[in-house]
Design an enzyme around this catalytic site. Structure first.
Site, PDB file in Angstrom:
ATOM      1  N   LYS A 107       9.111 -12.875  39.514  1.00  0.00           N
ATOM      2  CA  LYS A 107       9.126 -13.054  38.058  1.00  0.00           C
ATOM      3  C   LYS A 107      10.313 -13.932  37.681  1.00  0.00           C
ATOM      4  O   LYS A 107      10.254 -15.138  37.861  1.00  0.00           O
ATOM      5  CB  LYS A 107       9.105 -11.686  37.384  1.00  0.00           C
ATOM      6  CG  LYS A 107       7.815 -10.931  37.717  1.00  0.00           C
ATOM      7  CD  LYS A 107       7.742  -9.582  37.093  1.00  0.00           C
ATOM      8  CE  LYS A 107       6.380  -8.935  37.337  1.00  0.00           C
ATOM      9  NZ  LYS A 107       6.093  -8.702  38.778  1.00  0.00           N
ATOM     10  N   SER A 164       5.743  -3.774  31.012  1.00  0.00           N
ATOM     11  CA  SER A 164       5.201  -5.114  31.195  1.00  0.00           C
ATOM     12  C   SER A 164       4.211  -5.544  30.129  1.00  0.00           C
ATOM     13  O   SER A 164       4.016  -6.742  29.914  1.00  0.00           O
ATOM     14  CB  SER A 164       4.538  -5.213  32.569  1.00  0.00           C
ATOM     15  OG  SER A 164       3.476  -4.281  32.688  1.00  0.00           O
ATOM     16  N   HIS A 190      10.633  -6.579  35.230  1.00  0.00           N
ATOM     17  CA  HIS A 190      10.704  -7.506  34.103  1.00  0.00           C
ATOM     18  C   HIS A 190      12.079  -7.545  33.446  1.00  0.00           C
ATOM     19  O   HIS A 190      12.249  -8.242  32.435  1.00  0.00           O
ATOM     20  CB  HIS A 190       9.633  -7.149  33.076  1.00  0.00           C
ATOM     21  CG  HIS A 190       8.242  -7.297  33.598  1.00  0.00           C
ATOM     22  ND1 HIS A 190       7.539  -8.476  33.533  1.00  0.00           N
ATOM     23  CD2 HIS A 190       7.432  -6.411  34.232  1.00  0.00           C
ATOM     24  CE1 HIS A 190       6.347  -8.316  34.093  1.00  0.00           C
ATOM     25  NE2 HIS A 190       6.261  -7.073  34.517  1.00  0.00           N
TER      26      HIS A 190
END
Length: 386
Positions: free
Chosen positions: A240, A180, A208
Site C-alpha cells: 500500500k 479499509s 492502511h
C-alpha cells in the site's frame, strides 16, 4: 441436484441481478494517478499506493538491481532455501522503523493475519474482533478454532463487556488500525486500556496506516503514542503506502520465534522474490526521508473534504486517504461508478458483503501522486454524476 455448471451459473446470474457481480479491469501500464486502461487514459481515485511509490524511479531501480543480484524468484519457503540476505536486511530495517526488536516477513497481508492468529490461540482461547475488521482478520479468527466474538465497530465498551464474560485461557483482541472501507481510525488507546485490564493481547493490522500516519509514517500505533507494551502484535503490509508487495509482523523476540515455529502460512509458503525486498528497502528509505509526501497527502485530503462539504456530499468521518462517499444501494453505487468512468475517472463501487447491507459506497482514495487540479476535477465530476 443440478450439475456444477448449472448450479454456479444460476448463482452468478443472481449476483448480477443484485448488482454484486465483480469484474477485473486490465491495466496497460504502471500504477499512478493516471492509468492506461482499455486504450484510454483514466484518472484513478481507488489505489492504495498512498505515497505514490509503486512506480518511483528509485524503487524501480532497486527492484532491477535486486533481479540482477538474486534473480526473479526465491525458489523455496523461508525455512528451506528461500530466505535471502535481502529479506533479512529488510526485516532489520522494518524493525528499526517501527521500533520493535524483530520483524518477520510474510508473502501477503492475508497470510500474515491468518498465520499470526492461528499460531497464538487455539480451542482453549478466545479472540475478540471489531465487527468491521478486514476479511483476513475475521477469517483468521474463525479458522483458529478458538471461541470467536465480534464486538461493535470501534466500541471499546462492547469489547469490555465481551471480555468480562469470557473464561478463556488466552484472550486476543484484534483490530484494524485504519478500517479499509471507511478510513476511520480504531480507538487504539481505549482498546489497549481494556485489553490490559483483562490480560488480553492486542493485535493491530496497520495495513492502511503504515507510511501515512504517525511520526515519519510509522503508523496508527505511533499516531496515538502507543508502544509495544500496549500493542504487542503489529502487522503491516508493503503493498500500500510502501508501493511494493508482501507483509510483516513486528514484536518481541519470543513472538517472532513462535511464528517461525508455528505459523503455517509462513512455514508452508514460498518466500517473496528477494528483488521485492530490495525494492521495499528503497521505498522504506523514501518514506523516512521524504516527509513532503505525507504533507501533500494531508493537504489533498483537506481540499477534498472541504470541497465535498460545500457540495453537500455525505462522506464518512475519515482523516486518512480513504474518503468513502456513502450511497446505500448497491445498484446505485455501480451506476455512479459507471458515470464517473464515462467522464474518465475511475472510482470503485464497494458493495456487500465487503460492507454491510445498505451501506454501498464509492471508495475514493487520494495519493501523493495526485495534484490539486485532479482533486478539483474529481469534485466537479461528482457534482455532474450526482
Amino acid at each position: 441436484m443440478p450439475d456444477l455448471k448449472t448450479a454456479l451459473t444460476m448463482e452468478l446470474r443472481q449476483r448480477q441481478t443484485q448488482s454484486l457481480y465483480r469484474y477485473r479491469r486490465v491495466l496497460e501500464g504502471p500504477q499512478g494517478a493516471e492509468l492506461q486502461m482499455d486504450g484510454r487514459r483514466i484518472l484513478a481515485f481507488c489505489s492504495n499506493d498512498y505515497l505514490g511509490l509503486a512506480n518511483h524511479p528509485a524503487t524501480r531501480a532497486a527492484f532491477m538491481q535486486g533481479v540482477r543480484e538474486y534473480g526473479v524468484g526465491s525458489g523455496a519457503a523461508h525455512l528451506v532455501t528461500g530466505h535471502s540476505r535481502a529479506h533479512h536486511t529488510l526485516e532489520e530495517a522494518l524493525a528499526a522503523f517501527v521500533g520493535r526488536p524483530r520483524v518477520l516477513l510474510f508473502s501477503t497481508g492475508y497470510s500474515a493475519n491468518l498465520g499470526v492468529i492461528s499460531a497464538l490461540i487455539g480451542r482453549q482461547d478466545a479472540v475478540f474482533e471489531d465487527r468491521l475488521n478486514h476479511a483476513s482478520l475475521l477469517d483468521g479468527g474463525l479458522l483458529a478454532g478458538a471461541r470467536f466474538k465480534r464486538y461493535r465497530h470501534r466500541d471499546y465498551q462492547s469489547l469490555e463487556a465481551a471480555l468480562t464474560a469470557t473464561k478463556a485461557r488466552r484472550r486476543l483482541v484484534v483490530t484494524d488500525g485504519v478500517f479499509s472501507m471507511d478510513g476511520a481510525l480504531a480507538p487504539l488507546p481505549d482498546l489497549a486500556a481494556v485489553a490490559d485490564r483483562f490480560d488480553a493481547w492486542l493485535m493491530v493490522d496497520d495495513a492502511h496506516g503504515l507510511g501515512v500516519l504517525g511520526e515519519e509514517g510509522r503508523g496508527s500505533v505511533a499516531h496515538f503514542g502507543l508502544g509495544m507494551a500496549q500493542a504487542p502484535i503489529l502487522v503491516g503490509t508493503l503493498g500500500k503506502a510502501l508501493g511494493t508487495f508482501g507483509a510483516f509482523v513486528a514484536g518481541e523476540e519470543a513472538l517472532i520465534e513462535t511464528l517461525i515455529q508455528q505459523a503455517r502460512t509462513y512455514i508452508y509458503t514460498t518466500a517473496p522474490p528477494p528483488a521485492v525486498a530490495v525494492a521495499t528497502l528503497a521505498s522504506l528509505r523514501l518514506v523516512e526521508t521524504e516527509s513532503w509526501r505525507r504533507g501533500k497527502l494531508t493537504r489533498l485530503i483537506a481540499q477534498f473534504r472541504q470541497g465535498a462539504a460545500q457540495l453537500g456530499l455525505q462522506l464518512v468521518d475519515s482523516p486518512t486517504p480513504i474518503q468513502p462517499l456513502l450511497v446505500g444501494d448497491a445498484g446505485a453505487a455501480v451506476k455512479l461508478s459507471e458515470r464517473l468512468l464515462a467522464q474518465g475517472i475511475l472510482v470503485t463501487a464497494i458493495r456487500p458483503p465487503t460492507v454491510p447491507e445498505g451501506s454501498a459506497r464509492l471508495r475514493i482514495t487520494l495519493t501523493a501522486a495526485h495534484s490539486e487540479a485532479q482533486v478539483a476535477r474529481l469534485l466537479e465530476s461528482l457534482v455532474q454524476v450526482l
